[in-house]
Structure formats: structure tokens, C-alpha cells
Enzyme design. Structure first.
Site, PDB file in Angstrom:
ATOM      1  N   ASN A  13       3.608  -3.845   7.503  1.00 34.57           N
ATOM      2  CA  ASN A  13       2.281  -4.317   7.092  1.00 34.57           C
ATOM      3  C   ASN A  13       2.310  -5.022   5.741  1.00 34.57           C
ATOM      4  O   ASN A  13       2.000  -6.200   5.654  1.00 34.57           O
ATOM      5  CB  ASN A  13       1.294  -3.149   7.019  1.00 34.57           C
ATOM      6  CG  ASN A  13       0.437  -3.015   8.263  1.00 34.57           C
ATOM      7  OD1 ASN A  13       0.512  -3.829   9.180  1.00 34.57           O
ATOM      8  ND2 ASN A  13      -0.376  -1.977   8.302  1.00 34.57           N
ATOM      9  N   ASP A  51      -1.310   3.559  14.225  1.00 28.59           N
ATOM     10  CA  ASP A  51      -0.551   2.469  13.622  1.00 28.59           C
ATOM     11  C   ASP A  51       0.383   2.972  12.529  1.00 28.59           C
ATOM     12  O   ASP A  51       1.468   2.426  12.334  1.00 28.59           O
ATOM     13  CB  ASP A  51      -1.509   1.425  13.038  1.00 28.59           C
ATOM     14  CG  ASP A  51      -2.173   0.573  14.110  1.00 28.59           C
ATOM     15  OD1 ASP A  51      -1.770   0.688  15.285  1.00 28.59           O
ATOM     16  OD2 ASP A  51      -3.094  -0.203  13.776  1.00 28.59           O
TER      17      ASP A  51
END
Length: 280
Positions: free
Chosen positions: A133, A59
């Protein structure tokens, strides 16, 4: 799709090997490829001139790619070599089949919001950062409180005394935000999350805010000698007392191949060990 940027996690030998295999495969399809080895020391990359991007890593590699691809409208094909895989959805055992579908435009995209932070000092814009994020304001030293005057759309929230704050997207709700006690939100929902980290007052609770409007933090004097703003855990900027940071959803979104709601909830069942199903 004739040109591809392959971003490879430089810390994993397996990623390096697979990056070369992916490149060779694409070249048999007459796709011109550029390979970039991503690491903490090597984090400046030119994204222009590419039709699509492939990430070979976890990620964190996708987070890096998203900041560069989103403003240019470059879609990302994320091959997962990490542990969590909430964002990197293409598993290494299936990458070739899924990439074939991607090249033939048979694979769906997920459009994800990014959070933007504008740093002002004495009413002058010093820096703009984006993150897929989250953005985090925290002290450099451990066991120190930071004090922030918070507001949203000029509605005052008062002072937050905490180990820091997290301003996350829906995509980031499964990352640091979740570890700090924030809610998990479907990544298709455009929203801002404000999560205080270990707040001094129990009245400072996590908040889910609408996509319109700006969240503002003003750095106040505190016991922390140094305070920083961090984007996606990868870019850090020093803050001063009196600095104002405005957060809002970025104008551009990132396109992620294969990151469907089915993948998201499957990852939740698997990673969070939900009971009552085969993946628990």
C-alpha cells in the site's frame, strides 16, 4: 500446487474457524498446509517452501502476506473477512468454488507493484522496507509538523512542512492516500504517489510520479521530537534528523488471485457509494 501457507487473522474467531475449514479442504486435495496466525505480536513468518498462500482476513492480512510472498514469486489467494476488501477479493461465500478454479489454474492473477524504502544514515544503508500500500513519514506525537526536503530524480521539490507524507502505490491509492485527498488510480498502473498530509503550505499538492526514478526525502529539524517511517501501517522505524529515505517501486511484484479490474471498480462503486448504478 502441493504446499500451501494459510495466513489467518488471529483477531477474528470467524477467521480462525474458516482457516481450519480451508486447511481440511486442501488436505482432501493432498495439499500440505502450514497455518500461521497473524497478529501485531506474531508477525514473523517463514514463506519459503510454499507453492501458494491463502489469506483468511481482510486487506491488512494481505498486506502482510504480500511483503513475504512477492520476492519468492508465491501467488496469494485472498479470502475477504474485512470491511473494505479492495485487495482481498474472494468473498467467503464463494471461497470453495473459487479455490477449486485456482487449483486448476482457471482464475486470473493481478500483478501489483510494491513500494520500497531504503533508509540511509550517514551514507550507510540501515534498513530496506517494502509495502504493497504505502510508506508514511510522520511524527510520533500528534499535532506536530515534520519537515522534509523532497526531490525526485535529483529534481528538488523544496521543503514539505506537514503532518507527514504518504508515498503510495496504485494499490494503496484507495487507502490512507485517498483519506488524505490523493487521487484514486487503477492498480494496474505502475506509479508512485506523493501525498502531503495536512501540509502547512497549500502549494504542496499531491503528485503522481512515473515508475522510473527515485523519490528522496531528507529529514530536517522540526518541532517533532520523534519522526518515524511506517510500512503498510504494520512496520515502524525511528528516523533521525539528516536521515535520507529513498523510495522507488520494488523489483518484485505480488501476484493476487481474482483481483481483476472488474473487482476493483465494483469495490469502488460499492464502498464509495457511487450513484447511478445498482451498487450505489
Amino acid at each position: 500446487m502441493r504446499t500451501c501457507l494459510i495466513i489467518v487473522n488471529a483477531y477474528k474467531d470467524e477467521c480462525m474457524d474458516y482457516g481450519e475449514i480451508v486447511k481440511q479442504y486442501l488436505e482432501t486435495r493432498t495439499v500440505r498446509c502450514t497455518t500461521f496466525l497473524f497478529s501485531d505480536a506474531n508477525n514473523t513468518c517463514s514463506f519459503e517452501g510454499h507453492d501458494f498462500c491463502i489469506t483468511v482476513g481482510g486487506d491488512g492480512t494481505v498486506l502482510f502476506a504480500a511483503r513475504g510472498c512477492a520476492p519468492l514469486g508465491i501467488p496469494i489467494f485472498p479470502i475477504n473477512f474485512g470491511h473494505l476488501g479492495f485487495i482481498a477479493s474472494i468473498q467467503k461465500r464463494e471461497w470453495m468454488e473459487r479455490l477449486e478454479d485456482f487449483l486448476e489454474e482457471k482464475i486470473p492473477y493481478s500483478s501489483r507493484s510494491l513500494v520500497q524504502a531504503n533508509l540511509y544514515r550517514e551514507n550507510t544503508l540501515l534498513r530496506s522496507l517494502t509495502g504493497l500500500n504505502d510508506m508514511v513519514i510522520s511524527p510520533k506525537e500528534s499535532a506536530r509538523l515534520v519537515t522534509l526536503e523532497m526531490s525526485f530524480c535529483d529534481n528538488p521539490f523544496g521543503k514539505f512542512n506537514a503532518d507527514g507524507i504518504i508515498v503510495a502505490t496504485s494499490t494503496g491509492s484507495t487507502a490512507y492516500s485517498a483519506a488524505a485527498g490523493g487521487p484514486i488510480i487503477d492498480p494496474g498502473l505502475p506509479a508512485l504517489l506523493l501525498i502531503p498530509v495536512s501540509p502547512f503550505s497549500l502549494s504542496n499538492r499531491p503528485l503522481v510520479l512515473p515508475p522510473q526514478g527515485k523519490l528522496k526525502a531528507v529529514v530536517q529539524p522540526s518541532r517533532a521530537k520523534s519522526v518515524v517511517l511506517t510500512a503498510d501501517g504494520q512496520i515502524t522505524v525511528d528516523l533521525h534528523v539528516g536521515d535520507t529515505i529513498e523510495f522507488h517501486l520494488a523489483k518484485h511484484k505480488v501476484l493476487l488471485a481474482g483481483c481483476t479490474s472488474q473487482h476493483f471498480y465494483s469495490a469502488l462503486r460499492s464502498k464509495l457509494h457511487w450513484s447511478g448504478g445498482n451498487n450505489a
